[in-house]
Structures are given as structure tokens and as C-alpha cells.
Design an enzyme around this catalytic site. Structure first.
Site, PDB file in Angstrom:
ATOM      1  CD  GLU A  37      -3.144   1.025   1.114  1.00 17.33           C
ATOM      2  OE1 GLU A  37      -3.738   0.113   1.693  1.00 17.33           O
ATOM      3  OE2 GLU A  37      -3.661   1.755   0.251  1.00 17.33           O
ATOM      4  CG  ASP A  38       1.356   2.857   3.253  1.00 24.50           C
ATOM      5  OD1 ASP A  38       0.423   3.218   2.528  1.00 24.50           O
ATOM      6  OD2 ASP A  38       1.251   2.615   4.457  1.00 24.50           O
TER       7      ASP A  38
END
Ligand code: MN
Length: 500
Positions: free
Chosen positions: A83-84
């Protein structure tokens, strides 16, 4: 120096205590997961100012404390990487295998489910179910991720903090409860409580404090007395403990009883854990010879488990000075189920990774019925009046290639799917790929399918035969409208003397 290594060591210690089969090879993978996450989150900070890696490690730590298997714990360590950071789910898969990757992918999907008030509530719930059905462990990682986010909620701006707290209370906690993970449910509720109802929270906290002063000595003496009686009756016990009622559930109870504390009988509950079911009933008998039980408060959840599989014997007794105490009697296994729910299932069942015992699978399927149950319950009914209850029945949930969820009736076809996305996509559709393989436009879709519609831009009108294939009113209406438009244009053209 690596200042977070001590967190990893603590994590490994916890896993060793709770996982009999944890070996050196698995320990190596934990370290590998840590270095992978640390490298990818390098330079990122939490709002608290901590290095980002603190968060996934905290998530993994609570998973370990709740007895989850190492696969889930590894997923917890790397859960925010796709996600990051620059790394992807494919990288996770290459390094840690398909299972970890599937769980992490599910967590990423769940992160997109945001509480947007009651209107979107039902839809969000459905989205969560789809993911959950794939590998239920995604949702547990998400819960532990959320617990740490709630613990650090004071660093968020107030509006966002409130949104996260509400989402935890309205969506996550009921699901945790349904999965039988009482420990997670309680933590979520009590962490969210002060953000949603600050004054009530302060009030209940002070109430508990006063009560504790009053009851503590009685409870301590009752525990000693029980221990003595069990001993003289030759009943071995594993533990006798007491717990104060969880704040939020006390609050709810006080609200239903007009803030009358005398009506709350399980303010302090004693818990007696014994070897087997036979002893549970024996202990109940002994308690009732020492103290008078309160009428109508004896509950046999062993013979009749709660819908979430909770088992225990409950009784409420008048102890010394007429103080009322609830006592819960259960075996160790029942206790683990009550605290850790599905996590305990992994512990007690043969651990073929990712698979649940058949009985449990069936129970998870029943979760769908629970949606209806929620809608029926007083708490939600007011807000969900507009949602037709039968709407939930016989629906399937399928994905666009981007991961958006479209819900359709059972047996819907790719054509229905196409029209649900956009009329133009429907009108121009010439084929479909279901789970990456070319499939006919008549194929009945199944829960969890990923569907890609192949379109042809030069095509503008639907095939009239589709009216016989489609299953949804939306698709049928759109096809009819488009066909009418087409014949309308034709007739216009015929009447138009200037047309070719
Ligand atoms: Mn996270």
C-alpha cells in the site's frame, strides 16, 4: 544500531510461548519479513513521530498475542508494504509465498473500505465479506492494524479520529464479535469509546472506579472460598480469576437499565477454568451449595452455545454481604475460543494452512445471514430502514480488474456486469474475461470472480438477444432504451429526405 530489533525479539518470544511448532526456520522468516518491511518503510514516519516500522510490528505483536499462526503474523509485519511503498504484492509473494501475499492483498482491499455514514454502511459490510471469504485471516490482520491505529488515534486530526473510531465501532467490532474474537471486539470498542462519547466514557470510568473499591474485597474472599471448596471436593481447576466488565458494554447496559447500576449483575465476573465439561457442571453445583443463585440467571451455553460458538456456564450468586457476582465456568478450550475465536480454531484444528474445519466453514457461510440479523436488530433498524432486507439474499459479489466490488443477483452474466458499470460499456461489449480467461457473455458469474469486459468502440448498439440472457432489471432497461433509441434513429433517417 537497529533500535527496533528488541520489538522483533519480543514478538518472537511471544510466538514461542503460544506456538508449540515454532522452529528456527520460521524464526528466520520472521526476521526476513522484518528486514523487508523495514527497508521498504525506510524514512516513513507515523504521525506520532515514530518510525513507520513500529506500526506493523505492533500489529504483528497483537496477532501473536491472540495466538494467530505464523503465516498471519508474517502478513502482519508486511501488511502495509504494497500500500505504502514501492514494493508490490508480487514481491511479497516471491519472498513469502502465496498465502502471505493473499492475506496482504486482502488487507489492502479492506483498507479501501471507509465508513461514510449509514448510507454506505451496508455496502461496506458486503465488501468486507467478499474479502473475508477469500482468506479470513486478512480481516484479522486488519483488526490488529486497526487496534494499533486506535491506540495512536490522538495524533490524528479530530475529524479523522472520529471517523476511524466510528468505523471501528460500527463495522469492525460487530464482525469481530461474530467471529467469536471477544478479545478484539472489546479492545476495538473500548479504544473507540472515548472518541465517540467522551462524556459518557468519563462517567462510566468513574462509576467503575467506585464500584471496584466496594467489591474488590468481597471478590478476593469469594475466590479463596471457591478454591478451598473445589479442593475439598477433589476438583482440579486451571485458574480462578476475576474481571471487571468492559467499559463500553457496561455503558450499553447502563443505558438499557436507566443508568441503574443495581441492575447490572455482571459488573464483576469471576471465571473458573477447569479440565473438562463434567467438572464445569460439578463446579456449578458446588457454587450453588455455598451461595444462593439469583433466579433466572443460570445460563447453560455449553448445551446451547451462542450463535458465535461461545460456550460457558453462567450463574449469578449472592456472595458475602449480599454482593452480586457473576460466575463463568468453562474449560480451557472454551476459554480460548471465547477470547480468540477463529484463532483458536487454527490452534485446535489440524492446521492445514488457511483451511478451517468443515463445521467452521459452514458457520462462516452463515455470516451472510448475520447481515440480515443486524438489519433486524433494533440498533440498526432505524438507520437501515431504506435497505430492503431481501436485498442481501442470493446476491453475488464480483470484482472489476481494479478491485471495485459490484454486487449482482445470482446467475448474473458478464452483460449484466457491463451494464452495471456503464451503459456504453454494455452497448459496446463484445466479450469478457473471467478470472483472466476468455469466457462467453452468457457465463453465469460466481462470487469473487474478477471480470474484465472487452469492448469494441465501433459497436454502438446492444444485441437484442441479450434481453433473453440478462438477469438484472438495470441491464434489461438499458438494453431496451438503447434499442429504442436505435430504431428511433432509423425511423428518423427514413423520414428524412436529406439522408443518404
Ligand atoms: Mn497498517
Amino acid at each position: 544500531m537497529d533500535k527496533h530489533k528488541n520489538r522483533v525479539n519480543k514478538l518472537i518470544e511471544t510466538i514461542k510461548k503460544t506456538h508449540a511448532d515454532f522452529d528456527e526456520a520460521q524464526e528466520k522468516i520472521i526476521w526476513k519479513a522484518y528486514y523487508f518491511a523495514k527497508k521498504n518503510h525506510a524514512g516513513q514516519k507515523r504521525l506520532s513521530g515514530d518510525d513507520y516500522i513500529v506500526h506493523p510490528l505492533a500489529t504483528a505483536q497483537s496477532l501473536a498475542e491472540m495466538h494467530f499462526d505464523t503465516t498471519t503474523i508474517i502478513a502482519g509485519i508486511v501488511h502495509d508494504v504494497p500500500e505504502d511503498t514501492g514494493a508490490t504484492v508480487a514481491d511479497v509473494k516471491a519472498l513469502f509465498g502465496r498465502e502471505v501475499a493473499t492475506i496482504v492483498e486482502g488487507v489492502t482491499k479492506l483498507s479501501k473500505v471507509k465508513y461514510r455514514g449509514m448510507e454506505r454502511y451496508a455496502e461496506n459490510l458486503r465488501k468486507m465479506f467478499v474479502t473475508m471469504a477469500k482468506d479470513i485471516r486478512s480481516i484479522v490482520v486488519k483488526f490488529c492494524d486497526r487496534i494499533h491505529n486506535l491506540q495512536t488515534l490522538q495524533y490524528q486530526p479530530p475529524q479523522k479520529a472520529l471517523r476511524i473510531a466510528k468505523e471501528s465501532m460500527e463495522i469492525y467490532a460487530p464482525i469481530a464479535n461474530r467471529l467469536g474474537i471477544g478479545e478484539i471486539k472489546s479492545q476495538l470498542e473500548d479504544l473507540a469509546f472515548p472518541y465517540i462519547y467522551p462524556q459518557e466514557h468519563a462517567w462510566v470510568k468513574s462509576v467503575i472506579k467506585d464500584i471496584m473499591k466496594q467489591k474488590e474485597r468481597v471478590v478476593t474472599r469469594a475466590k479463596k472460598k471457591i478454591a478451598k471448596e473445589l479442593h475439598s471436593n477433589n476438583i482440579e481447576y486451571i485458574s480462578i480469576t476475576s474481571r471487571v466488565k468492559q467499559l463500553y458494554s457496561l455503558y450499553l447496559k447502563l443505558m438499557t437499565h436507566n443508568k441503574n447500576l443495581d441492575r447490572v449483575y455482571d459488573l464483576i465476573a469471576m471465571r473458573i477454568i477447569v479440565k473438562d465439561v463434567k467438572d464445569c457442571y460439578a463446579v456449578l453445583g458446588i457454587l450453588h451449595t455455598i451461595w444462593t443463585p439469583l433466579k433466572g440467571r443460570i445460563k447453560d451455553y455449553i448445551a446451547q452455545p451462542k450463535p458465535n460458538n461461545y460456550q460457558s456456564l453462567h450463574t449469578t450468586i449472592f456472595a458475602e454481604r449480599g454482593e452480586i457476582i457473576e460466575v463463568q465456568i468453562r474449560t480451557q478450550e472454551m476459554h480460548d475460543y471465547a477470547e480468540f475465536g477463529i484463532a483458536a480454531h487454527w490452534q485446535y484444528s489440524e492446521r492445514r494452512s488457511g483451511t478451517l474445519p468443515p463445521k467452521h466453514k459452514e458457520w462462516i457461510r452463515n455470516l451472510v445471514d448475520w447481515q440480515k440479523e443486524i438489519s433486524d436488530s433494533e440498533k440498526y433498524l432505524d438507520n437501515l430502514q431504506k435497505v430492503k432486507l431481501d436485498f442481501f439474499k442470493r446476491r453475488i459479489f464480483v470484482f472489476t480488474p481494479k478491485g471495485d466490488v459490484i454486487d449482482l443477483p445470482e446467475d448474473a452474466t458478464p452483460i449484466d456486469f457491463a451494464y452495471h458499470i456503464h451503459t456504453d460499456i454494455g452497448n459496446r461489449c463484445v466479450g469478457s474475461r473471467i478470472n483472466n480467461s476468455i469466457s462467453s457473455l452468457e457465463t453465469p458469474l460466481k462470487n469473487g470472480d474478477v471480470i474484465e469486459i472487452i469492448t469494441n468502440k465501433s459497436r454502438n448498439w446492444p444485441n437484442p438477444d441479450w434481453l433473453k440472457i440478462v438477469k438484472t432489471t438495470v441491464a434489461r432497461d438499458k438494453i431496451r432504451t438503447s434499442l429504442n433509441k436505435k430504431s428511433g434513429l432509423k425511423s428518423l433517417n427514413l423520414k428524412n429526405p436529406f439522408s443518404k
